[in-house]
Write an enzyme that holds these catalytic residues in place. Structure first.
Site, PDB file in Angstrom:
ATOM      1  CE  LYS A   1      -3.693   2.320   2.582  1.00 12.29           C
ATOM      2  NZ  LYS A   1      -4.570   2.252   3.765  1.00 12.29           N
TER       3      LYS A   1
ATOM      4  CE  LYS B   1      -6.367   2.178  -0.639  1.00  7.23           C
ATOM      5  NZ  LYS B   1      -7.030   2.258   0.676  1.00  7.23           N
TER       6      LYS B   1
END
Length: 349
Positions: free
Chosen positions: A217, A271
């Site tokens: 992420k 992400k």
């Protein structure tokens, strides 16, 4: 005197005399000549089974509140989320992902609301499971929707502390599992949290609850509309660069994924999505584990805004962007387009 046509000089308008053959054995266009031919040789297929639908939950009843920076997306009260869950099941979407909009009065430096079994996410899980028991529920484990400072972990002065944060995240995961969550998705990026959550779940008899780790992420500029949707934009103190990944790093993502797999992650998430397709491809190729991508709020907002202004064909851009994830190796995509795409794909059956 006019020049006499030769075999290399067409005489008159095109079509009067055929050009000589090029002697081609391979003509790739033959496989693209018709719709049926294109479908026959298609390498990548997007199906409803690939979709995870993220929804935002607010307090109250019969409430739907538009998110200004995400046209077409609404915050919904628990009863409305149950209706969304019924719709998801009818469309064949496998999983609903829940994110809370926590009122400011319920936020504190410790994220205490995250540990209450009466919080929005727990109430939504129980209500959905009562109505649509076979729909998968994915819940986010991170403290940012619940802290007054907007960070995913606890703060000591200006520092995000790792180990005390992990202890709280384990308790948050347990609260969600008790409420009926099927997949726990830690998105906080604290070190060691996957192993600690796995141990905590197993100790309470939740061996079958899955973990989808946000393993890679990034500290991205594409999260702005999401923070509006959960109400943390104004609350956030500083930035998240000391725990979310540097966008310049790719090899580091492989190390993060490897650690999470060793600690017990069943699935991993990258992400954001489209700006990190190279990471998706490397993770899937290197580890071969179930790999997912999150088409985040900024990606969604860009496509919607361009389409709403008539600059893009929304349906085509929407599907093309999701196919890109599958082509890169993603097994599935979390996307706010999920219900629209599902309806489109179901019409094509």
């Amino acid at each position: 005197m006019s020049e006499r046509p030769t075999e290399h000089t067409p005489a008159g308008p095109a079509g009067d005399r055929p050009l000589p053959g090029l002697g081609l054995v391979h003509r790739p266009r033959r496989n693209r000549k018709t719709d049926w031919a294109r479908r026959l040789v298609r390498e990548t297929t997007l199906t409803v089974d690939d979709l995870i639908w993220p929804v935002f939950v607010i307090d109250g009843e019969r409430r739907r509140e538009p998110v200004a920076s995400m046209p077409g997306v609404e915050r919904m009260s628990v009863d409305e989320v149950v209706r969304a869950a019924v719709r998801a099941a009818s469309l064949g979407i496998p999983v609903l992902s829940l994110f809370p909009y926590t009122e400011a009065s319920l936020r504190d430096p410790h994220g205490s609301e995250a540990l209450r079994d009466t919080n929005l996410i727990c109430r939504a899980c129980r209500a959905i499971k009562a109505e649509v028991p076979d729909l998968g529920l994915l819940t986010d484990v991170a403290l940012d929707p619940y802290t007054s400072h907007g960070h995913d972990g606890l703060m000591d002065g200006h520092r995000i502390v790792n180990d005390p944060s992990v202890r709280v995240l384990v308790e948050q995961a347990l609260v969600q599992a008790r409420a009926g969550a099927d997949i726990i998705a830690p998105s906080d990026m604290m070190d060691g949290r996957v192993g600690a959550i796995r141990a905590g779940l197993d100790a309470e008899g939740f061996e079958d609850v899955q973990i989808m780790s946000y393993a890679a992420k990034y500290a991205s500029a594409f999260y702005g509309p999401f923070r509006d949707a959960i109400g943390t934009s104004a609350a956030l103190v500083g930035d998240k660069k000391t725990y979310q990944m540097d966008p310049c790093n790719g090899a580091e993502a492989l190390r993060e994924v490897e650690l999470d797999i060793r600690e017990g992650a069943d699935m991993v998430m990258v992400k954001p999505g489209l700006p990190y397709l190279d990471v998706v491809q490397r993770v899937k190729a290197h580890f071969g584990v179930p790999t997912f991508a999150y088409q985040v709020s900024g990606e969604y907002a860009m496509i919607r805004a361009a389409a709403d202004n008539g600059w893009l064909d929304r349906d085509r851009a929407m599907v093309e962007s999701l196919v890109a994830f599958k082509r890169a190796g993603a097994d599935g995509i979390m996307t706010y387009f999920a219900p629209e795409v599902a309806e489109m794909l179901n019409r094509r059956r």
